[in-house]
Design a protein around this motif. Structure first.
Motif, PDB file in Angstrom:
ATOM      1  N   HIS A 138      22.648   9.320  -2.076  1.00 41.70           N
ATOM      2  CA  HIS A 138      23.623   8.222  -2.027  1.00 41.70           C
ATOM      3  C   HIS A 138      24.553   8.322  -0.822  1.00 41.70           C
ATOM      4  N   LEU A 139      24.317   9.276   0.058  1.00 41.57           N
ATOM      5  CA  LEU A 139      25.076   9.383   1.303  1.00 41.57           C
ATOM      6  C   LEU A 139      24.323   8.665   2.415  1.00 41.57           C
ATOM      7  N   ARG A 140      24.937   7.614   2.941  1.00 48.18           N
ATOM      8  CA  ARG A 140      24.303   6.845   4.013  1.00 48.18           C
ATOM      9  C   ARG A 140      24.456   7.533   5.363  1.00 48.18           C
ATOM     10  N   ARG A 141      25.609   8.132   5.599  1.00 46.21           N
ATOM     11  CA  ARG A 141      25.867   8.814   6.858  1.00 46.21           C
ATOM     12  C   ARG A 141      26.876   9.925   6.620  1.00 46.21           C
ATOM     13  N   VAL A 142      26.656  11.071   7.257  1.00 46.48           N
ATOM     14  CA  VAL A 142      27.593  12.184   7.271  1.00 46.48           C
ATOM     15  C   VAL A 142      27.767  12.579   8.727  1.00 46.48           C
ATOM     16  N   ALA A 143      28.980  12.452   9.246  1.00 46.44           N
ATOM     17  CA  ALA A 143      29.224  12.696  10.662  1.00 46.44           C
ATOM     18  C   ALA A 143      30.511  13.480  10.839  1.00 46.44           C
ATOM     19  N   ILE A 144      30.637  14.128  11.990  1.00 48.40           N
ATOM     20  CA  ILE A 144      31.844  14.888  12.294  1.00 48.40           C
ATOM     21  C   ILE A 144      32.130  14.823  13.779  1.00 48.40           C
ATOM     22  N   ALA A 183      29.302  13.958  -6.661  1.00 50.86           N
ATOM     23  CA  ALA A 183      29.277  13.465  -8.037  1.00 50.86           C
ATOM     24  C   ALA A 183      29.301  11.944  -8.139  1.00 50.86           C
ATOM     25  N   GLN A 184      29.530  11.251  -7.007  1.00 51.73           N
ATOM     26  CA  GLN A 184      29.620   9.796  -7.049  1.00 51.73           C
ATOM     27  C   GLN A 184      28.262   9.168  -7.340  1.00 51.73           C
ATOM     28  N   ARG A 185      28.282   8.169  -8.205  1.00 47.74           N
ATOM     29  CA  ARG A 185      27.048   7.453  -8.507  1.00 47.74           C
ATOM     30  C   ARG A 185      27.220   5.936  -8.395  1.00 47.74           C
ATOM     31  N   GLU A 186      28.475   5.469  -8.407  1.00 47.19           N
ATOM     32  CA  GLU A 186      28.698   4.029  -8.346  1.00 47.19           C
ATOM     33  C   GLU A 186      28.887   3.519  -6.926  1.00 47.19           C
ATOM     34  N   ASP A 187      29.057   4.426  -5.959  1.00 42.58           N
ATOM     35  CA  ASP A 187      29.274   4.020  -4.572  1.00 42.58           C
ATOM     36  C   ASP A 187      28.234   4.673  -3.665  1.00 42.58           C
ATOM     37  N   ARG A 188      27.880   3.954  -2.607  1.00 41.29           N
ATOM     38  CA  ARG A 188      27.118   4.550  -1.504  1.00 41.29           C
ATOM     39  C   ARG A 188      28.129   4.915  -0.425  1.00 41.29           C
ATOM     40  N   LEU A 189      28.145   6.191  -0.054  1.00 37.48           N
ATOM     41  CA  LEU A 189      29.200   6.715   0.791  1.00 37.48           C
ATOM     42  C   LEU A 189      28.739   6.958   2.222  1.00 37.48           C
ATOM     43  N   TYR A 216      41.030  11.814  -6.533  1.00 33.06           N
ATOM     44  CA  TYR A 216      40.479  12.583  -7.634  1.00 33.06           C
ATOM     45  C   TYR A 216      40.862  12.065  -9.013  1.00 33.06           C
ATOM     46  N   ASP A 217      41.932  11.293  -9.117  1.00 30.63           N
ATOM     47  CA  ASP A 217      42.233  10.670 -10.414  1.00 30.63           C
ATOM     48  C   ASP A 217      41.773   9.213 -10.461  1.00 30.63           C
ATOM     49  N   GLY A 218      41.165   8.749  -9.367  1.00 32.20           N
ATOM     50  CA  GLY A 218      40.622   7.395  -9.338  1.00 32.20           C
ATOM     51  C   GLY A 218      41.645   6.301  -9.155  1.00 32.20           C
ATOM     52  N   SER A 219      42.917   6.660  -8.983  1.00 39.54           N
ATOM     53  CA  SER A 219      43.964   5.636  -8.899  1.00 39.54           C
ATOM     54  C   SER A 219      43.828   4.765  -7.647  1.00 39.54           C
ATOM     55  N   TYR A 220      43.157   5.255  -6.626  1.00 36.93           N
ATOM     56  CA  TYR A 220      43.007   4.490  -5.386  1.00 36.93           C
ATOM     57  C   TYR A 220      42.190   3.217  -5.590  1.00 36.93           C
ATOM     58  N   ARG A 221      41.297   3.219  -6.593  1.00 28.99           N
ATOM     59  CA  ARG A 221      40.370   2.095  -6.739  1.00 28.99           C
ATOM     60  C   ARG A 221      41.094   0.793  -7.070  1.00 28.99           C
ATOM     61  N   ARG A 222      42.201   0.911  -7.766  1.00 28.13           N
ATOM     62  CA  ARG A 222      42.962  -0.301  -8.119  1.00 28.13           C
ATOM     63  C   ARG A 222      43.597  -0.945  -6.888  1.00 28.13           C
ATOM     64  N   ALA A 223      43.726  -0.164  -5.818  1.00 30.96           N
ATOM     65  CA  ALA A 223      44.402  -0.663  -4.619  1.00 30.96           C
ATOM     66  C   ALA A 223      43.435  -1.242  -3.591  1.00 30.96           C
ATOM     67  N   LEU A 224      42.132  -1.138  -3.829  1.00 34.31           N
ATOM     68  CA  LEU A 224      41.172  -1.624  -2.841  1.00 34.31           C
ATOM     69  C   LEU A 224      41.186  -3.142  -2.778  1.00 34.31           C
ATOM     70  N   ARG A 225      41.482  -3.659  -1.621  1.00 35.99           N
ATOM     71  CA  ARG A 225      41.499  -5.116  -1.431  1.00 35.99           C
ATOM     72  C   ARG A 225      41.615  -5.393   0.070  1.00 35.99           C
ATOM     73  N   PRO A 226      41.314  -6.636   0.480  1.00 36.31           N
ATOM     74  CA  PRO A 226      41.489  -6.987   1.901  1.00 36.31           C
ATOM     75  C   PRO A 226      42.950  -6.862   2.309  1.00 36.31           C
ATOM     76  N   ARG A 227      43.168  -6.353   3.509  1.00 35.06           N
ATOM     77  CA  ARG A 227      44.527  -6.143   3.992  1.00 35.06           C
ATOM     78  C   ARG A 227      44.622  -6.483   5.475  1.00 35.06           C
ATOM     79  N   ALA A 228      45.778  -7.006   5.855  1.00 39.61           N
ATOM     80  CA  ALA A 228      46.078  -7.169   7.273  1.00 39.61           C
ATOM     81  C   ALA A 228      46.722  -5.892   7.784  1.00 39.61           C
ATOM     82  N   CYS A 229      46.568  -5.624   9.057  1.00 36.01           N
ATOM     83  CA  CYS A 229      47.143  -4.416   9.648  1.00 36.01           C
ATOM     84  C   CYS A 229      48.664  -4.551   9.731  1.00 36.01           C
ATOM     85  N   PRO A 230      49.414  -3.526   9.293  1.00 39.46           N
ATOM     86  CA  PRO A 230      50.878  -3.592   9.369  1.00 39.46           C
ATOM     87  C   PRO A 230      51.450  -3.067  10.682  1.00 39.46           C
TER      88      PRO A 230
END
Length: 295
Positions: free
Chosen positions: A83-89, A49-55, A233-247
């Motif tokens: 819109h799927l660039r790669r699907v791997a397993i 269902a995604q249309r705003e991202d290439r996955l 599924y509620d989209g709350s993750y999108r607000r957290a997307l940002r550059p991060r250093a490894c902890p």
């Protein structure tokens, strides 16, 4: 945006009994399998269902996914979405292969692991020949235990030259320089696996353009950092997307350290990060391992 997701649902059962794997020969109940199927179908519906991202999607089940019909069907269906660039397993390749006829092989790829002692060598090699004949993008690998060295050399000889053979350093294994050289002769990238990578405070793509998702839709930056970023599924993750250093102090798994910005692996694996296929031919050596050149 371009978003890479590593999906790991509740599936934990496997048809192999590898001594270095905690999930060997584990069986899921019918209820557990039904829950895994439902979780996978929910994730696939979200991805479709995604249309705003290439996955780009990598499925990393604790168990073996492709022996389950819902994984085969889901991967084939997702591979056909524009819109799927790669699907791997990641797979032990014990599954049937006729399902690949329904997949888009420009999108689908397999990360295959040979486990000596779990399946006859000739059977695994026949599956690899089948993949090559079908034109399926795939890499093949093995765990770098001392007792695996000779069969790894045989595998390199028997694989087509264009198929990359990777070697994972065995967990807890210390390699002398001489031992490491033997594995590096088979996999020129083995030095990246030989030692854990210091990662604390270093920039990493996880948490910004690379995410880990479990069967409940909980989003984390990667499989190895438990802190939650929200829900898929509620989209709350999108607000957290940002550059991060490894902890974490170190990163010692390929599906983690490949995303470290301080390593050159996005260039090395350009176009094949998820399926572990290097872009440059120099990482697919034509070496002599049993008295004759590798094909």
């Amino acid at each position: 945006m371009d978003l890479t997701i590593l999906y790991r649902g509740p599936l934990a059962s496997c048809d192999y009994d590898c001594p270095y794997c905690p999930f060997a020969k584990r069986r899921d109940s019918r209820a557990q399998l039904a829950a895994d199927r439902a979780a996978l179908e929910r994730f696939a519906a979200w991805a479709a269902a995604q249309r705003e991202d290439r996955l780009s999607l990598l499925f990393t089940p604790w168990g073996e996914g492709l022996v389950r019909s819902w994984y085969r069907r889901t991967l084939a269906e997702l591979s056909r979405l524009p819109h799927l660039r790669r699907v791997a397993i990641q797979t032990n390749l014990s599954c049937r292969t006729d399902w690949l006829d329904t997949a888009d092989l420009d999108t689908l790829a397999l990360w295959c692991t040979f486990h000596p002692g779990q399946t006859p060598y000739d059977r695994f090699q026949a599956k690899c020949r089948d993949l090559a004949a079908r034109g399926v993008r795939h890499s093949v690998g093995i765990v770098g235990l001392p007792e695996h060295l000779e069969v790894a050399r045989r595998l390199r000889d028997d694989l087509p030259a264009h198929v990359y053979l990777w070697v994972n350093a065995a967990e807890g294994q210390t390699y002398t320089d001489a031992e490491a050289e033997r594995w590096t002769a088979l996999d020129p990238l083995f030095p990246y696996s030989r030692h854990p990578h210091r990662s604390a405070g270093l920039p990493c793509r996880t948490g910004e353009s690379v995410l880990s998702v479990d069967g409940e839709g909980t989003v984390r930056r990667c499989h190895f950092v438990p802190a939650e970023l929200g829900n898929l599924y509620d989209g709350s993750y999108r607000r957290a997307l940002r550059p991060r250093a490894c902890p974490l102090a170190v990163c010692d798994c390929h599906i983690g350290y490949v995303h470290l910005e301080t390593l050159p692996l996005y260039d090395v694996f350009a176009g094949g990060v998820l399926e572990r296929i290097p872009a440059a031919p120099e990482f697919r050596p034509t070496i002599t391992t049993r008295g004759r050149p590798a094909r």
